[in-house]
Write an enzyme that holds these catalytic residues in place. Structure first.
Site, PDB file in Angstrom:
ATOM      1  N   ASP A   1       0.839  -1.196   0.000  1.00 30.14           N
ATOM      2  CA  ASP A   1       0.000   0.000   0.000  1.00 30.14           C
ATOM      3  C   ASP A   1       0.873   1.243   0.000  1.00 30.14           C
ATOM      4  O   ASP A   1       1.978   1.232   0.541  1.00 30.14           O
ATOM      5  CB  ASP A   1      -0.910   0.017   1.230  1.00 30.14           C
ATOM      6  CG  ASP A   1      -1.947  -1.096   1.201  1.00 30.14           C
ATOM      7  OD1 ASP A   1      -2.422  -1.438   0.108  1.00 30.14           O
ATOM      8  OD2 ASP A   1      -2.291  -1.611   2.282  1.00 30.14           O
TER       9      ASP A   1
ATOM     10  N   ASP B   1      -6.984  -1.637  -4.331  1.00 25.21           N
ATOM     11  CA  ASP B   1      -7.978  -1.433  -3.274  1.00 25.21           C
ATOM     12  C   ASP B   1      -9.060  -0.461  -3.727  1.00 25.21           C
ATOM     13  O   ASP B   1     -10.255  -0.675  -3.481  1.00 25.21           O
ATOM     14  CB  ASP B   1      -7.318  -0.888  -2.005  1.00 25.21           C
ATOM     15  CG  ASP B   1      -6.322  -1.844  -1.381  1.00 25.21           C
ATOM     16  OD1 ASP B   1      -6.411  -3.061  -1.624  1.00 25.21           O
ATOM     17  OD2 ASP B   1      -5.444  -1.368  -0.635  1.00 25.21           O
TER      18      ASP B   1
END
Length: 187
Positions: free
Chosen positions: A139, A158
């Protein structure tokens, strides 16, 4: 139906490709590898690297195998739903699930350690994990409203998954007569 297949595959490929490319760029940036934050809008939006061994919002830390298995099942079920069960008659479903597939594949790439990252070599780790493969989603997007309200870091995959889930939810709220794509102006 061929145009639906092409659209689905193209969206999945572009979504997954964009996700993997941005992860590569961010995770090879020297200034970010040292735990730094690079702000686009000071205090609100920027880049910061993190690894997530769980799912959405870090839920289920350590259950990487199960999340990878769920991703494989989703990657198999989505085309079946679209093309064997006819959901692809609806352009919105084809487009949405193309994006979702891109997100599924982007995060599955990480969960399967296809990025080849290793604890203690590519990312700091306690000594007991040193040398082990990293089965975690990479991330890098940082959003916050001051220091009090900070959204968990996320990535392009995501975002594709969350937007796709929202569109599917909104489509499910529509009248059953609309689900065959007959109200779709592009059909």
């Amino acid at each position: 139906m061929k145009s639906r297949w092409i659209a689905f595959v193209a969206l999945a490929a572009v979504g997954c490709g964009l996700d993997l490319w941005t992860k590569h760029v961010m995770f090879t940036a020297p200034e970010l590898q040292r735990g730094g934050v690079s702000w686009l809008v000071e205090g609100y939006a920027g880049y910061q690297l993190s690894l997530n061994e769980g799912a959405l919002f870090g839920i289920g830390q350590g259950a990487q195998f199960w999340f990878a298995l769920l991703s494989v099942l989703a990657a198999a079920a989505i085309p079946v739903w679209l093309f064997a069960f006819g959901a692809a008659r609806d352009w919105w479903m084809t487009i949405t699930l193309g994006g979702v597939m891109g997100g599924v594949l982007g995060n599955l790439y990480d969960r399967a350690n296809l990025h080849r990252m290793v604890w203690g070599v590519d990312w700091p780790a306690p000594s007991e994990r040193h040398g082990e493969p990293i089965y975690a989603v990479r991330d890098w997007v940082l959003l916050q409203l001051g220091d009090e309200l900070r959204w968990p870091n996320f990535n392009i995959a995501d975002a594709l998954l969350v937007v796709g889930a929202a569109v599917l939810f909104l489509r499910a709220l529509r009248a059953p007569a609309d689900t065959d794509g007959s109200s779709d102006p592009a059909a």
